[in-house]
Structure formats: structure tokens, C-alpha cells
Design an enzyme around this catalytic site. Structure first.
Site, mmCIF file in Angstrom:
data_model
loop_
_atom_site.group_PDB
_atom_site.id
_atom_site.type_symbol
_atom_site.label_atom_id
_atom_site.label_comp_id
_atom_site.label_asym_id
_atom_site.label_seq_id
_atom_site.Cartn_x
_atom_site.Cartn_y
_atom_site.Cartn_z
ATOM 1 N N ASN A 1 32.374 36.760 33.835
ATOM 2 C CA ASN A 1 31.871 36.791 35.205
ATOM 3 C C ASN A 1 30.807 37.858 35.444
ATOM 4 O OD1 ASN A 1 34.164 38.514 34.796
ATOM 5 N ND2 ASN A 1 34.321 38.806 37.003
ATOM 6 N N GLU B 1 42.140 45.558 32.640
ATOM 7 C CA GLU B 1 41.865 45.222 34.039
ATOM 8 C C GLU B 1 42.182 43.741 34.162
ATOM 9 O OE1 GLU B 1 40.779 43.484 36.914
ATOM 10 O OE2 GLU B 1 38.725 43.654 36.175
ATOM 11 N N CYS C 1 37.041 39.594 40.246
ATOM 12 C CA CYS C 1 38.407 40.130 40.304
ATOM 13 C C CYS C 1 38.688 40.909 41.577
ATOM 14 C CB CYS C 1 38.682 41.001 39.079
ATOM 15 S SG CYS C 1 37.588 42.425 38.927
#
Length: 472
Positions: free
Chosen positions: A150, A246, A280
Site C-alpha cells: 500500500n 505493524e 492501516c
């Protein structure tokens, strides 16, 4: 394409893998699909590079990173175009990512010469009067860096920059959907003077060779950004080594009735749909105080319907495709499921191929996937609330979280919310989709596994060494 880098040179793989433009469906390039044999060579190469990286002075590491930042900035147009081609991210978003990458590299260059220890007062405890000393930071050794699609350039920079600043060697595994722009950055680092064995890179499918690189005894640390399922597999295979992960989130925003409703709505729409919601820290659930619900809902719908959906290479496009048709179909199915349970579509809700229109929902039950799981797509849900404690309880429900946000003019309410949110970052009068590359960044609760943000990542990738003198 020679897309495997180790032993100081580029290599072909036995088989290739096409990289497809998610908007046009055209093949934009072919990269090697690495195997366990390739991975073993890359691990050995990066392990051999530890000595060369540790031997660099902090000034040399800093200079390499500054030169790389200069090179990326000079070639910004090509980097942005490749981000658009690989991911479908709109051009203006891709251009911003390139600027952020340059900033991340410069921050890393600055931290390379700031990574200093302190003197220690050994005489603070009886028996230490004749002792003096200090501690310093040293590199961990070899870092395995695994990055997602992303932000295929800046998230690579967030791993390579700090690792190099701290004096580590790195084995990079970029996202299988978007590896080419990562390889462009690798080439800039090598051209800037990085020791040839200080970096290795493997393209291909993580399922083919990922277990080998994370289970190997060579790496001192695995730095991973991605989903929980893959993280669980990495943790199970990694053995005794440092893990920094993460793992995504389900980001809540609380909008109080005293907020600037128009500003809050515009900010939340941007935060929900930037990069087609594949973010995210993107806004997913908006909890709105009942007195402001109708005005806020109408403003969100208006701003959402004004977004331009289409070709990501056009400068005016706000929303491009998702990373692939399968992901867009998954999000569409989640929206249909929410509607089948009583949810109402206020905007969007349709899909064409890999393009999912920005979608606003209301009246969605708590058990629906768009509420209780990370959507990772262009969908936002509006939920009215009566009592603040009720909203905070809903905001804190997910097990994995990164950012939370609140819009209010009441400073006491804002500070109270900052304490009450179970999140690693709290944005006040800003959506959850705000990140400064210099700030600490990571998860909370079950997602709390280390911190990125350049200064903090450099220290995660370092270890302290104490030196104590006993004076005669």
C-alpha cells in the site's frame, strides 16, 4: 528482469512473475520468483555484509542516505509513475509518497549521526565510587525487512533507512504485488555508495521462501508490516530473534456535537478513502454524537460523492483501483453482507473490476465485518451515540489498533479522550489518517510489537553496549 540482488550483483530467478497494473490489467513488468535456494544465497550474502556495514562511520552512513534522498528527489516523476502503475494509487497520492520517502531518508541520515549514548553515574551506588563509564549503540546485525503494497516506496524506506543508519545489513522482501519501485530504491542506495553486500533483495511470493528467511539463525531481527495471519506464521517460525510488526487496525473516530462539523466531515472522508482505503490507519468507524449526526452524515455523503473515481494517472483522480479485483470483490461482499443485516448505503456501494466506489454506510449491526474487522478498502461506517462512554467503549473494542481520533472544541474532553483511547496515537481535530514520518508509529494492544518512525526504528534496530572503567 534481474530482480534478485545478492553477492553484490543482480540475478535472474528460475521462473518469473508478472506485475500487473490493477487499473488497466496490463503487465508492466516481470520479476523473478525467488526460491529457497535463492533465499539461502541472499541470507549468506547479507550476513557477510554485516562487517562492512558496521565498519562504516556514522558520517558515511549519513552521507549515503542523503545522496539516496537526493537521487530519489531528482527522479521523483519516475518513482511516482511506477507507484501508480504497480498499485493504482492516484498520481497525487503517489507524488506525496515520493516526497515522504525523501523525507524518511533524510530523517534516517540525520539519525545516523544522532545515535549517541550517555555517561553512567556508577558512583550513584556504594562501591561504584572508583568507576566511570558510558553506554553506546551498536547495530543488531542482519535485519530482514518485509513490506506491503500500500506504500511500496515509503514503507521500504522506513525499514531500509533506519537499518542502514544504525549500521545493519538488510535482506529486503518487498510486496509481491509492487516490487519494482522498491528495487528502484535499492539501486539508488547502491549507486549512492552502500557497500554491495550491505543489502540483499528478493522478489517473488513469500509463500515460496518466506519460512526460510524468517526461521534462519542469521537475522537478528524481523521487521514486518502486514496482516495478522502472516504475522502469526512469522512469529511461529522465527524462533529466538527480535520481532517488530505493524499489523493493521480498525480505526475509530469520535465526532462530538461541538466540533466543526464541516471540517470533521472533510477530514474523515479524506482519511477514509485515501489510497482507496488500503491504509492501516484509514478511518473506518465514525462514532457521531446524536445531536450532530444528521448534519455530519449529510456532509460526509456530499464530500464522498464529490470524489473523482477513475484512471489513477489523471491528476484530478481521487480514487483509483484497489490492488486487485479479488480484493475489491471481497470488500463488495462485505458491503453486501452489511446491507443484508440491515445496513444502508448512503454513497457508493458499487464495483467495476478492481475499482470499488467510496462507500458510506449507516445502520450497520455490530457483528458485521465492516464494523468488527479491518476492511482495508474504501468503506466507512457512521454510528450515532448518546453517551460518550458508550462511544469510547465501541472505539476500544478491536484487539488491534494504531490510531484513534476525536473532533471536539472542548480541550478537557480532548485530553480525557487521549487518555481513554486504547491506541498508540490519538489525533485531535484530525482524522486517524495522519502520520508524520518522524513520530513514533506502531500498534497498541495485540498489535504492540515495536515502533517505527525513524528515530524510534533506529533504536529498535540497535543494541546498547556498556563500557565501565575502574580507576586505579
Amino acid at each position: 528482469m534481474q530482480s534478485l540482488y545478492y553477492d553484490g550483483s543482480w540475478h535472474h530467478a528460475a521462473s518469473g512473475m508478472d506485475i500487473v497494473n490493477p487499473f488497466t490489467g496490463a503487465v508492466i513488468g516481470t520479476v523473478g520468483a525467488a526460491t529457497d535456494a535463492d533465499a539461502a544465497k541472499a541470507l549468506a550474502s547479507a550476513a557477510a555484509g554485516r562487517a562492512a556495514m558496521k565498519a562504516l562511520t556514522s558520517g558515511e552512513r549519513s552521507a549515503i542516505l542523503h545522496r539516496t534522498a537526493d537521487a530519489v528527489a531528482a527522479d521523483a516523476t519516475a518513482f511516482a509513475a511506477m507507484i501508480v502503475a504497480e498499485t493504482g494509487k492516484p498520481l497525487k497520492a503517489a507524488e506525496k509518497e515520493v516526497r515522504r520517502c525523501v523525507n524518511t531518508l533524510r530523517l534516517s541520515a540525520e539519525e545516523a549521526v544522532r545515535l549517541t549514548g550517555e555517561t553512567i553515574r556508577f558512583d550513584s551506588f556504594a562501591g561504584g565510587e572508583a568507576r566511570q563509564g558510558f553506554y553506546a549503540y551498536e547495530p543488531l546485525g542482519l535485519i530482514v525487512a518485509i513490506t506491503p503494497f500500500n506504500d511500496p516506496l515509503n514503507l521500504v524506506a522506513h525499514k531500509l533507512g533506519p537499518a542502514i543508519a544504525a549500521g545493519n545489513s538488510v535482506l529486503l522482501k518487498p510486496a509481491e504485488q509492487a516490487p519494482i519501485v522498491a528495487l528502484m530504491l535499492v539501486k539508488k542506495l547502491l549507486a549512492a555508495g552502500l557497500p554491495p553486500l550491505g543489502l540483499a533483495a528478493l522478489t517473488g511470493r513469500g509463500s515460496d521462501f518466506g519460512d526460510l528467511i524468517v526461521a534462519s539463525a542469521e537475522p537478528a531481527m524481523i521487521s514486518f508490516t502486514g496482516g495478522v495471519a502472516v504475522a502469526n506464521r512469522i512469529a511461529a517460525k522465527a524462533g529466538i530473534k527480535k520481532l517488530a510488526m505493524e499489523l493493521g487496525a480498525n480505526s475509530p473516530v469520535i465526532v462530538m456535537a461541538d466540533a466543526d462539523i464541516e471540517t470533521a466531515a472533510a477530514s474523515c472522508v479524506s482519511g477514509a478513502f485515501w489510497a482507496a482505503g488500503q491504509n492501516c490507519i484509514g478511518v473506518q468507524r465514525i462514532l457521531v454524537e446524536e445531536g450532530a449526526y444528521v448534519a455530519f452524515r449529510d456532509a460526509v455523503v456530499r464530500h464522498t460523492k464529490a470524489l473523482v473515481v477513475g484512471d489513477p494517472m489523471l491528476p484530478g483522480t481521487d480514487i483509483g483501483p484497489m490492488i486487485g479485483e479479488a480484493e475489491a470483490a471481497r470488500v463488495e461482499a462485505w458491503v453486501r453482507d452489511a446491507v443484508s443485516q440491515g445496513g444502508r448505503v448512503l454513497a457508493g456501494g458499487k464495483r467495476e473490476g478492481s475499482v470499488m466506489w467510496p462507500t458510506v454506510l449507516e445502520n450497520v449491526p455490530k457483528a458485521a465485518s465492516v464494523i468488527c474487522s479491518e476492511v482495508f478498502g474504501p468503506v466507512v461506517t457512521l454510528v450515532p451515540f448518546g453517551e460518550f462512554d458508550e462511544a469510547m467503549k465501541a472505539a476500544n473494542a478491536p484487539d488491534h489498533t494504531i490510531h484513534a481520533a476525536i473532533f471536539t472544541r472542548d480541550v478537557n474532553r480532548a485530553l480525557g479522550a487521549a487518555r481513554a483511547f486504547e491506541a498508540a496515537g490519538v489525533m485531535i481535530n484530525e482524522s486517524t489518517d495522519y502520520r508524520l514520518d518522524a513520530m513514533p508509529f506502531g500498534g497498541a494492544k495485540k498489535g504492540s510489537m515495536g515502533r517505527e518512525g525513524v528515530k524510534f526504528a533506529v533504536r529498535e534496530m540497535s543494541q546498547t553496549k556498556v563500557v565501565c572503567f575502574t580507576l586505579a
